[in-house]
Design an enzyme around this catalytic site. Structure first.
Site, PDB file in Angstrom:
ATOM      1  N   GLU A 201       0.807  -1.227   0.000  1.00 18.84           N
ATOM      2  CA  GLU A 201       0.000   0.000   0.000  1.00 18.84           C
ATOM      3  C   GLU A 201       0.839   1.275   0.000  1.00 18.84           C
ATOM      4  OE1 GLU A 201      -2.885  -0.587   3.143  1.00 18.84           O
ATOM      5  OE2 GLU A 201      -3.871  -2.191   2.038  1.00 18.84           O
ATOM      6  N   GLU A 318      -4.996  -8.269  -1.763  1.00 20.80           N
ATOM      7  CA  GLU A 318      -5.525  -8.220  -0.392  1.00 20.80           C
ATOM      8  C   GLU A 318      -6.906  -7.590  -0.450  1.00 20.80           C
ATOM      9  OE1 GLU A 318      -2.978  -6.543   2.713  1.00 20.80           O
ATOM     10  OE2 GLU A 318      -4.740  -5.587   3.605  1.00 20.80           O
TER      11      GLU A 318
END
Length: 536
Positions: A201, A318
């Protein structure tokens, strides 16, 4: 010109789901339309993936601490349910990573400091100090992965060596020294890694910190060079995977175009339901328009990959639906299978190859209960998908009500097709017929006279000589959407005293009956006697 043929399906009289209104369920009819001429996508055969995270037990959200001992560093790897749950997939992809992965140091020869665990520090990035992975724990994890047959994707510490500025941008190149030493150790020990993923991220605006696309591309090329060097005498080599972040069209396009000959897999994350504290999670899950909103992300990424010379494929690396650990009795309950299975169907329709669920265990969105290891409803949803839905994805739509979500694939291990039907309505039972667009052949008991059909095989036949199909009806115990107990064809699914996953037995159904989708229920149907051109 193909011709259109109706295949019909049945009613399971023993399936009963309480409607939200408490009254008698209404009845409606509808049609599933399937284009049998061509495919709209192909998934990996091991499409289902789950994650294991680094969060320690004192990771808390909104005053609730839901991680227990589910971290990669303290998970009880000797638990029999855990082992059996992973083995049931044969294989299950497991992605090791999460927010803290970029602060992990590996206890290898280049790391001279004591190997200490994460500790809470509210002034530190992500709220925790840096942590360390002892090689002894890495050995234990690999023993488990080997025994369970898992395919391992490891997320590397992409912030190592960078300087983080006050505007949250990370400056400088990735220091790969520690990662290379760790990878060297992994190869010397003979541990098999399916893929090495760089970072978590950090793409686009990032979560807490961000890295520019050109720098990330440079670092990904460096990772690919390491893999080529360390695995020079090993085939197949692990996949090079990145960036493991939220989709940002401009950032992803630049990154993909600069890693054309380097990258194997492009990963993106999905938490489209908002924070776990949101009181409207269930409303969002049951709203078809809200669910449709995520299609734009899949479509844009698919277009970006198609317009680039890259050979990289798309994964969801994810996805926990609701961020900050999910929400108890929602993201670990029956109602979440509506969102989860719809995500699997939608991702497949946009040529996504693998979908990693956050988490296998941990937080409030685990496939397994964080404390007892007992499977939550989504575990069984994932297992049925894995066993029934093949790699080839068919264009599918539903006419009759917007509350039915419909997906179809060529069947996985046998002839025919597999259907997934989700009823988001609380009071309407839908009787569904199926229409196939395209030249279709039904499997016959005997070869035709006058001409031979290449696909003429023995169909499944009941004792009465009727053509049958298999159906799997999933409902919540007592009709309670917040239940963590799932019923299959009216029977509770639960592990036995030895921790073995229960068999998932279908109901055999006469093909002359329409498929019945009860209120707030999910149906998988395997139709073995239909052979479509796209499935040959």
């Amino acid at each position: 010109m193909g011709f259109c043929i109706w295949a019909c399906f049945f009613t399971l009289s023993f399936i009963s789901v309480s409607s939200g209104s408490g009254g008698r369920a209404e009845a409606a009819e509808g049609t599933v339309y399937i284009d049998g001429n061509s495919l709209i996508g192909r998934t990996d055969s091991d499409f289902i993936c789950a994650t294991l995270d680094w969060w320690p037990s004192d990771k808390c959200d909104y005053g609730h601490c839901s991680w227990g001992h589910a971290s990669l560093l303290n998970l009880d790897l000797s638990n029999n349910i855990l082992l059996n749950a992973v083995k049931a997939f044969s294989p299950l992809k497991i992605r090791l990573g999460g927010t803290l992965q970029d602060k992990v140091i590996y206890q290898t020869g280049d790391h001279k400091q004591p190997c200490i665990p994460f500790s809470k520090n509210t002034s530190a990035l992500f709220g925790f100090s840096g942590g360390c992975l002892p090689l002894s724990r890495w050995d234990e994890l690999n023993t488990f992965f080997n025994e369970s047959g898992a395919l391992v994707i490891f997320g590397l510490n992409a912030l190592n060596g960078r300087t983080i500025k006050s505007d949250s941008s990370a400056i400088g190149a990735w220091d790969l020294t520690n990662a290379k030493s760790f990878m060297d150790y992994t190869v010397k020990k003979g541990y098999t890694i399916y893929g090495w993923e760089l970072g978590n991220e950090l793409s686009g605006s990032g979560v807490g910190v961000r890295v520019a696309a050109d720098q990330y591309a440079f670092d990904t090329i460096a990772l690919q060079n390491i893999v080529q060097d360390i695995y020079k005498d090993i085939e197949p080599k692990p996949r090079v995977i990145a960036p493991g972040g939220f989709f940002d069209a401009t950032w992803f396009k630049e990154f993909i175009n600069k890693t054309t000959n380097t990258l194997d897999v492009v990963t993106h994350h999905i938490y489209n339901l908002g924070p776990g504290v949101d009181e409207h999670l269930v409303e969002k899950i049951l709203d078809p328009s809200y669910l449709d909103g995520e299609a734009n992300t899949f479509s844009q990424l698919q277009s970006t990959l198609k317009s680039s010379p890259t050979s990289a494929v798309a994964w969801v690396g994810e996805s926990g639906g609701a961020y900050n650990s999910g929400r108890d009795t929602v993201t670990n309950a029956f109602v979440f299978s509506f969102w989860y299975l719809d995500q699997l169907g939608m991702a497949s329709a946009y040529d996504t190859k693998t979908y990693c669920r956050q988490t296998l265990i941990g937080g409030n969105y685990g496939l397994l209960n964080t404390t007892t290891f007992v499977p939550n409803p989504d575990y069984y949803s994932a297992l049925l998908w894995h066993r029934l839905m093949g790699r080839k994805v068919l264009s599918t739509s539903f006419s009759g009500t917007k509350k039915i979500r419909a997906y179809a694939h060529c069947a996985k291990y046998s002839p025919g097709i597999s259907l997934l039907l989700i009823n988001l309505d609380n009071s309407t039972t839908v009787q569904a017929k199926v229409s196939f667009n395209g030249t279709l052949a039904l499997q016959h008991r005997h070869k035709s006279h006058g001409h031979r059909k290449r696909m003429a095989r023995l169909p499944r036949v009941s004792k009465r000589g009727e053509r049958t199909r298999e159906e799997y009806h999933l409902t919540a115990k007592d009709g309670n959407l917040h239940s963590q107990v799932m019923l299959l064809n009216g029977n509770i699914l639960s592990v036995n005293s030895s921790g073995h996953i229960p068999p998932l037995e279908p109901a055999s159904v006469n093909s002359t009956e329409p498929i019945t989708i009860a209120p707030f229920s999910i149906v998988f149907a395997h139709i073995p006697y239909v052979v479509l051109p796209a499935c040959r």
